[in-house]
Motif scaffolding. Structure first.
Motif, PDB file in Angstrom:
ATOM      1  N   MET A  54      96.055  14.217 -65.082  1.00  0.00           N
ATOM      2  CA  MET A  54      95.660  14.450 -63.698  1.00  0.00           C
ATOM      3  C   MET A  54      96.035  13.253 -62.842  1.00  0.00           C
ATOM      4  O   MET A  54      95.816  12.112 -63.227  1.00  0.00           O
ATOM      5  N   VAL A  55      96.602  13.509 -61.678  1.00  0.00           N
ATOM      6  CA  VAL A  55      96.928  12.436 -60.755  1.00  0.00           C
ATOM      7  C   VAL A  55      95.640  11.839 -60.215  1.00  0.00           C
ATOM      8  O   VAL A  55      94.779  12.568 -59.710  1.00  0.00           O
ATOM      9  N   PRO A  56      95.413  10.519 -60.323  1.00  0.00           N
ATOM     10  CA  PRO A  56      94.179   9.943 -59.799  1.00  0.00           C
ATOM     11  C   PRO A  56      94.132  10.087 -58.286  1.00  0.00           C
ATOM     12  O   PRO A  56      95.107   9.832 -57.595  1.00  0.00           O
ATOM     13  N   THR A  57      92.995  10.516 -57.782  1.00  0.00           N
ATOM     14  CA  THR A  57      92.837  10.707 -56.344  1.00  0.00           C
ATOM     15  C   THR A  57      91.541  10.050 -55.902  1.00  0.00           C
ATOM     16  O   THR A  57      90.647   9.790 -56.712  1.00  0.00           O
ATOM     17  N   PRO A  58      91.414   9.804 -54.585  1.00  0.00           N
ATOM     18  CA  PRO A  58      90.170   9.221 -54.072  1.00  0.00           C
ATOM     19  C   PRO A  58      89.053  10.247 -53.931  1.00  0.00           C
ATOM     20  O   PRO A  58      88.011   9.939 -53.394  1.00  0.00           O
ATOM     21  N   LEU A  59      89.273  11.492 -54.413  1.00  0.00           N
ATOM     22  CA  LEU A  59      88.277  12.542 -54.225  1.00  0.00           C
ATOM     23  C   LEU A  59      87.497  12.820 -55.504  1.00  0.00           C
ATOM     24  O   LEU A  59      87.087  13.943 -55.753  1.00  0.00           O
ATOM     25  N   ASP A  60      87.277  11.829 -56.343  1.00  0.00           N
ATOM     26  CA  ASP A  60      86.509  12.027 -57.565  1.00  0.00           C
ATOM     27  C   ASP A  60      85.356  11.028 -57.624  1.00  0.00           C
ATOM     28  O   ASP A  60      85.278  10.206 -58.538  1.00  0.00           O
ATOM     29  N   PRO A  61      84.428  11.089 -56.668  1.00  0.00           N
ATOM     30  CA  PRO A  61      83.305  10.152 -56.653  1.00  0.00           C
ATOM     31  C   PRO A  61      82.171  10.665 -57.537  1.00  0.00           C
ATOM     32  O   PRO A  61      82.217  11.792 -58.033  1.00  0.00           O
ATOM     33  N   PRO A  62      81.132   9.861 -57.751  1.00  0.00           N
ATOM     34  CA  PRO A  62      79.941  10.374 -58.439  1.00  0.00           C
ATOM     35  C   PRO A  62      79.359  11.541 -57.643  1.00  0.00           C
ATOM     36  O   PRO A  62      79.391  11.544 -56.410  1.00  0.00           O
ATOM     37  N   PRO A  63      78.818  12.549 -58.335  1.00  0.00           N
ATOM     38  CA  PRO A  63      78.338  13.734 -57.620  1.00  0.00           C
ATOM     39  C   PRO A  63      77.095  13.463 -56.783  1.00  0.00           C
ATOM     40  O   PRO A  63      76.206  12.709 -57.184  1.00  0.00           O
ATOM     41  N   LEU A  64      77.058  14.097 -55.613  1.00  0.00           N
ATOM     42  CA  LEU A  64      75.840  14.117 -54.813  1.00  0.00           C
ATOM     43  C   LEU A  64      74.831  15.043 -55.480  1.00  0.00           C
ATOM     44  O   LEU A  64      75.189  15.879 -56.309  1.00  0.00           O
ATOM     45  N   PRO A  65      73.548  14.940 -55.123  1.00  0.00           N
ATOM     46  CA  PRO A  65      72.587  15.947 -55.593  1.00  0.00           C
ATOM     47  C   PRO A  65      73.072  17.347 -55.216  1.00  0.00           C
ATOM     48  O   PRO A  65      73.607  17.553 -54.119  1.00  0.00           O
ATOM     49  N   LEU A  66      72.908  18.298 -56.131  1.00  0.00           N
ATOM     50  CA  LEU A  66      73.471  19.624 -55.934  1.00  0.00           C
ATOM     51  C   LEU A  66      72.990  20.264 -54.639  1.00  0.00           C
ATOM     52  O   LEU A  66      73.784  20.890 -53.918  1.00  0.00           O
ATOM     53  N   GLY A  67      71.715  20.132 -54.337  1.00  0.00           N
ATOM     54  CA  GLY A  67      71.191  20.738 -53.114  1.00  0.00           C
ATOM     55  C   GLY A  67      71.877  20.218 -51.870  1.00  0.00           C
ATOM     56  O   GLY A  67      72.237  20.989 -50.973  1.00  0.00           O
ATOM     57  N   ARG A  68      72.087  18.902 -51.813  1.00  0.00           N
ATOM     58  CA  ARG A  68      72.766  18.319 -50.644  1.00  0.00           C
ATOM     59  C   ARG A  68      74.217  18.768 -50.574  1.00  0.00           C
ATOM     60  O   ARG A  68      74.735  19.077 -49.494  1.00  0.00           O
ATOM     61  N   ALA A  69      74.892  18.809 -51.735  1.00  0.00           N
ATOM     62  CA  ALA A  69      76.289  19.245 -51.761  1.00  0.00           C
ATOM     63  C   ALA A  69      76.414  20.698 -51.288  1.00  0.00           C
ATOM     64  O   ALA A  69      77.330  21.035 -50.528  1.00  0.00           O
ATOM     65  N   LEU A  70      75.501  21.548 -51.708  1.00  0.00           N
ATOM     66  CA  LEU A  70      75.550  22.952 -51.294  1.00  0.00           C
ATOM     67  C   LEU A  70      75.266  23.101 -49.805  1.00  0.00           C
ATOM     68  O   LEU A  70      75.863  23.963 -49.142  1.00  0.00           O
ATOM     69  N   ARG A  71      74.369  22.294 -49.271  1.00  0.00           N
ATOM     70  CA  ARG A  71      74.098  22.366 -47.826  1.00  0.00           C
ATOM     71  C   ARG A  71      75.325  21.948 -47.025  1.00  0.00           C
ATOM     72  O   ARG A  71      75.651  22.572 -45.997  1.00  0.00           O
ATOM     73  N   ARG A  72      76.009  20.921 -47.474  1.00  0.00           N
ATOM     74  CA  ARG A  72      77.220  20.485 -46.782  1.00  0.00           C
ATOM     75  C   ARG A  72      78.309  21.558 -46.872  1.00  0.00           C
ATOM     76  O   ARG A  72      79.033  21.813 -45.897  1.00  0.00           O
ATOM     77  N   PHE A  73      78.432  22.173 -48.042  1.00  0.00           N
ATOM     78  CA  PHE A  73      79.404  23.250 -48.214  1.00  0.00           C
ATOM     79  C   PHE A  73      79.047  24.451 -47.339  1.00  0.00           C
ATOM     80  O   PHE A  73      79.917  25.045 -46.688  1.00  0.00           O
ATOM     81  N   ALA A  74      77.758  24.808 -47.302  1.00  0.00           N
ATOM     82  CA  ALA A  74      77.319  25.941 -46.483  1.00  0.00           C
ATOM     83  C   ALA A  74      77.599  25.689 -45.008  1.00  0.00           C
ATOM     84  O   ALA A  74      77.959  26.622 -44.269  1.00  0.00           O
ATOM     85  N   LEU A  75      77.451  24.447 -44.565  1.00  0.00           N
ATOM     86  CA  LEU A  75      77.755  24.131 -43.171  1.00  0.00           C
ATOM     87  C   LEU A  75      79.226  24.359 -42.873  1.00  0.00           C
ATOM     88  O   LEU A  75      79.583  24.933 -41.832  1.00  0.00           O
ATOM     89  N   ASP A  76      80.100  23.949 -43.774  1.00  0.00           N
ATOM     90  CA  ASP A  76      81.532  24.179 -43.570  1.00  0.00           C
ATOM     91  C   ASP A  76      81.850  25.673 -43.561  1.00  0.00           C
ATOM     92  O   ASP A  76      82.669  26.137 -42.763  1.00  0.00           O
ATOM     93  N   VAL A  77      81.211  26.430 -44.464  1.00  0.00           N
ATOM     94  CA  VAL A  77      81.429  27.885 -44.489  1.00  0.00           C
ATOM     95  C   VAL A  77      80.970  28.499 -43.173  1.00  0.00           C
ATOM     96  O   VAL A  77      81.655  29.385 -42.616  1.00  0.00           O
TER      97      VAL A  77
END
Length: 270
Positions: free
Chosen positions: A1-24
């Protein structure tokens, strides 16, 4: 896999889903507004054309609406570019503007023969998914007939070059920007790439075959959702694996080119 700057430690799932839902939500509102704007613009243009040709003289409102009719293949493609393409562009600039580090990774990736080979393989896998699911659907006496097939058939016989431009180049670009760069990338950069592949793939399927709106039975819709979701997951995997959105666009365009080529080869345009 090509190393990218988009592989950080995961946020709490609830927060990640809220951010995703906002984009949707933002994407959905943009798409609704631009689609409405495009539809109104087309209706006004048709009304002006009817008036200039005197077709509306002495007619009531119902007759005028019948004369306006429904958008043809060319108008439908233009409305798609306005609605989906416009949404992709605005969402890209607003929610996922490219970073210098990401652009550098993408450029480096596209210089590697392995990236091109991976895109070719991913496009082939997407094609294989369509064939396998189509055969399964046929064994269940269901026809794998996407909702956009009437548009493809109506355009292929009259404007084949325009259809190739739209389906092989334009649509893969703005769909990959929207579903992979904007939506998948949100969960990827928040540390949930596998969930992002599945969620953006499912949204990709629902965009092509909207639930409850296509007039299809559940048995007819499920194979199509399976195909489009699998495609979305494959294209997102290519994007993550290479770090280049151009690679997923290439795989997407290859899949569409194969589908059109099969239609031309076997005369399915009628």
């Amino acid at each position: 896999m090509v190393p990218t700057p988009l592989d950080p430690p995961p946020l709490p799932l609830g927060r990640a889903l809220r951010r995703f839902a906002l984009d949707v939500l933002i994407v959905s509102v943009l798409f609704a507004l631009l689609s409405l704007l495009g539809g109104v613009g087309w209706g006004v243009w048709r009304g002006v054309m009817i008036a200039l040709h005197g077709e509306a003289s002495g007619q009531d409102a119902h007759a005028i609406m019948a004369a306006v009719g429904q958008p043809g293949p060319l108008a439908t493609m233009l409305l798609s570019i306005v609605g989906v393409g416009g949404t992709a562009l605005i969402a890209l600039l607003w929610r996922a503007p490219p970073r210098a580090s990401e652009r550098q990774v993408a450029r480096q990736a596209m210089r590697l023969p392995a990236t091109w080979l991976l895109a070719l393989m991913a496009g082939s896998v997407a094609i294989l998914c369509s064939i396998v699911v189509g055969q399964v659907a046929a064994s269940m006496q269901e026809q794998l007939d996407p909702s956009n097939m009437s548009l493809v058939r109506g355009t292929l016989g009259r404007y084949p070059a325009l259809l190739v431009l739209f389906a092989v180049i334009l649509a893969p670009i703005y769909e990959e920007v929207l579903f992979r760069r904007v939506l998948f990338r949100r969960l990827w950069q928040d540390g949930w790439p596998i969930l992002g592949m599945a969620a953006s793939g499912l949204l990709f399927a629902f965009m092509h075959e909207p639930p409850l709106l296509g007039g299809k039975s559940l048995a007819a819709a499920l194979p199509l959702w399976a195909v489009y979701t699998a495609m979305g997951i494959v294209f997102a995997w290519v994007y993550r694996r290479t770090g280049s959105l151009a690679a997923s666009i290439l795989a997407h365009g290859l899949n569409n080119a194969f589908a059109i080529g099969m239609m031309l080869a076997f005369g399915i345009s009628t």
